[in-house]
Motif scaffolding. Structure first.
Motif, PDB file in Angstrom:
ATOM      1  N   ASP A  30      -0.790  15.461  28.140  1.00 51.85           N
ATOM      2  CA  ASP A  30      -1.436  14.972  29.369  1.00 51.85           C
ATOM      3  C   ASP A  30      -2.832  14.434  29.085  1.00 51.85           C
ATOM      4  OD1 ASP A  30       0.426  15.215  31.449  1.00 51.85           O
ATOM      5  OD2 ASP A  30      -0.010  17.329  31.749  1.00 51.85           O
ATOM      6  N   GLU A  34      -4.045  10.591  29.468  1.00 54.47           N
ATOM      7  CA  GLU A  34      -5.183  10.342  30.350  1.00 54.47           C
ATOM      8  C   GLU A  34      -6.255   9.528  29.621  1.00 54.47           C
ATOM      9  OE1 GLU A  34      -8.601  13.004  32.502  1.00 54.47           O
ATOM     10  OE2 GLU A  34      -6.558  13.808  32.517  1.00 54.47           O
ATOM     11  N   ALA A  69       4.237  13.738  30.426  1.00 54.00           N
ATOM     12  CA  ALA A  69       2.937  13.061  30.375  1.00 54.00           C
ATOM     13  C   ALA A  69       3.113  11.548  30.455  1.00 54.00           C
ATOM     14  CB  ALA A  69       2.200  13.443  29.095  1.00 54.00           C
ATOM     15  N   LYS A  72       4.088  10.798  34.086  1.00 54.32           N
ATOM     16  CA  LYS A  72       3.023  11.108  35.038  1.00 54.32           C
ATOM     17  C   LYS A  72       1.775  10.234  34.848  1.00 54.32           C
ATOM     18  CE  LYS A  72      -0.028  14.964  35.762  1.00 54.32           C
ATOM     19  NZ  LYS A  72      -0.297  16.328  35.351  1.00 54.32           N
ATOM     20  N   GLN A  73       1.467   9.894  33.591  1.00 48.93           N
ATOM     21  CA  GLN A  73       0.202   9.195  33.306  1.00 48.93           C
ATOM     22  C   GLN A  73       0.392   7.730  32.908  1.00 48.93           C
ATOM     23  OE1 GLN A  73      -2.941  10.614  33.281  1.00 48.93           O
ATOM     24  NE2 GLN A  73      -2.345  12.706  33.701  1.00 48.93           N
TER      25      GLN A  73
END
Length: 87
Positions: A30, A34, A69, A72-73
């Motif tokens: 994550d 990010e 990840a 989501k990112q």
């Protein structure tokens, strides 16, 4: 002995670093994703899109934390760049 290709946290960090993204040592998937989406521009988005496509369409198994990840990112961050190219 059976050997499966796996994409784990270290592989993700390595691939992102190879594209020129700064990654902190020991970053989680994550955190790495990010960092990658911060300051994303057209050139970086193109490189990142290619990496993600290769990972998702390849034969390697993506470990759940890495896949989460990416989902989501990275994918949401790439949508505006993909849409602007197809418009």
């Amino acid at each position: 002995m059976m050997h499966a290709d796996l994409i784990d946290q270290d592989d993700l960090l390595s691939q992102l670093r190879a594209l020129g993204f700064d990654m902190p040592a020991g970053a989680t998937p994550d955190q790495a994703c990010e960092c990658a989406v911060r300051g994303l521009n057209d050139a970086r988005a193109k490189a990142l899109k290619g990496m993600v496509e290769k990972m998702l369409t390849g034969n390697a198994t993506i470990l759940p934390a890495v896949r989460q990840a990416i989902d989501k990112q990275l994918l949401p961050a790439l949508v505006p760049f993909i849409q602007s190219r197809s418009a």
